[in-house]
Motif scaffolding. Structure first.
Motif, PDB file in Angstrom:
ATOM      1  N   ARG A   1      44.040  30.545  39.768  1.00  0.00           N
ATOM      2  CA  ARG A   1      44.305  29.733  40.966  1.00  0.00           C
ATOM      3  C   ARG A   1      43.111  28.846  41.301  1.00  0.00           C
ATOM      4  NH1 ARG A   1      44.442  29.720  46.555  1.00  0.00           N
ATOM      5  NH2 ARG A   1      43.041  31.510  46.699  1.00  0.00           N
TER       6      ARG A   1
ATOM      7  N   GLN B   1      49.573  31.673  44.621  1.00  0.00           N
ATOM      8  CA  GLN B   1      49.173  32.171  45.939  1.00  0.00           C
ATOM      9  C   GLN B   1      50.222  33.138  46.499  1.00  0.00           C
ATOM     10  OE1 GLN B   1      48.401  29.042  48.717  1.00  0.00           O
ATOM     11  NE2 GLN B   1      47.403  30.384  50.207  1.00  0.00           N
TER      12      GLN B   1
ATOM     13  N   ASN C   1      49.865  36.656  44.895  1.00  0.00           N
ATOM     14  CA  ASN C   1      48.826  37.458  45.552  1.00  0.00           C
ATOM     15  C   ASN C   1      48.350  38.606  44.661  1.00  0.00           C
ATOM     16  OD1 ASN C   1      47.030  38.187  47.550  1.00  0.00           O
ATOM     17  ND2 ASN C   1      48.537  39.336  48.750  1.00  0.00           N
TER      18      ASN C   1
ATOM     19  N   GLU D   1      43.619  35.350  40.392  1.00  0.00           N
ATOM     20  CA  GLU D   1      42.755  34.525  41.248  1.00  0.00           C
ATOM     21  C   GLU D   1      41.904  33.534  40.454  1.00  0.00           C
ATOM     22  OE1 GLU D   1      41.518  33.074  44.837  1.00  0.00           O
ATOM     23  OE2 GLU D   1      43.124  34.496  44.358  1.00  0.00           O
TER      24      GLU D   1
END
Length: 258
Positions: free
Chosen positions: A63, A52, A55, A60
């Motif tokens: 995650r 996270q 970024n 993603e």
């Protein structure tokens, strides 16, 4: 310059992915050895925070996979060996205090003291000797009859015995019976520490059946010991730690798309 920045970013992401993968595999091994899901849960939470903070859109999917595996790891039921060991130690301590079925109840006069006077008088009046003493000697005879009836009730005890051999346990054999129960409970404790749940359950079931057979189940301590053993037998089950396979697959896909 733009190509250099992109290569540096990719190298940083690849290092992050490799680091996360290595930390998760180490946590998975630690969870398998200890039988606890806490190391894996902590590693998944740390990996989610690191991704996270990075970024990066390409990270993603990894995650999201970590979030799914984290939910599965938290929901997995794993035996709490430390708590179960404490319960077994408490049961071992209670074994010396459990009353045997073959031990006579030495409480005398308690039942007679709890019986109301009219009921006691009716019971004594129903007895032929009590009626004769009451008619012959009056109040003194009635008191003698009540005392004799109380003494007789303290000498006679009617109990349902499902296993007749439980009443044949001699006082010198009671010591060895208690020691055998304690040894089996200690064996169950060692089996729990070794993650041998089948052996632990076998020892706990044997100890529970022995307590139910030879000890007074109406006693408070016996009920407490049986409840402890039932709790251990229900919770001492093999529970596998959930593997974060989705996370490993997502990290491998990120590494492949360099």
């Amino acid at each position: 310059l733009e190509e250099l920045v992109q290569s540096v970013a990719r190298a940083r992401d690849e290092n992050l992915v490799s680091d996360v993968d290595a930390s998760l595999r180490a946590a998975l091994q630690q969870s398998s050895l200890t039988g606890s899901a806490e190391p894996l849960v902590a590693a998944l939470k740390q990996a989610e925070e690191r991704l996270q903070r990075a970024n990066q859109p390409r990270l993603e999917p990894a995650r999201r996979a970590i979030a799914r595996d984290l939910d599965r790891a938290r929901a997995a039921s794993v035996a709490d060996v430390a708590t179960l060991s404490i319960k077994l130690d408490e049961a071992v301590r209670l074994v010396d205090e459990l009353p045997l079925l073959s031990a006579a109840d030495t409480r005398r006069g308690d039942d007679a003291a709890r019986v109301p006077a009219p009921a006691a008088s009716a019971a004594s009046a129903g007895d032929g000797v009590g009626v004769w003493l009451a008619q012959t000697f009056g109040q003194a005879g009635r008191q003698v009859a009540q005392s004799a009836w109380s003494e007789l009730r303290s000498l006679v005890r009617v109990t349902r015995i499902d296993h007749p051999e439980a009443m044949l346990v001699a006082p010198d054999q009671a010591f060895f019976l208690r020691e055998n129960v304690k040894l089996r409970l200690l064996n169950a404790r060692l089996a729990l520490l070794a993650r041998q749940f089948d052996g632990a359950q076998a020892d706990v079931r044997w100890a529970q059946s022995t307590i139910d057979r030879y000890f007074d189940r109406s006693a408070r301590r016996t009920q407490l010991a049986s409840e402890l053993l039932r709790t251990v037998a229900q919770q001492a089950r093999q529970g596998g730690v959930a593997r974060p396979d989705d996370t490993f697959t997502a990290l491998a896909a990120v590494s492949a798309n360099k």
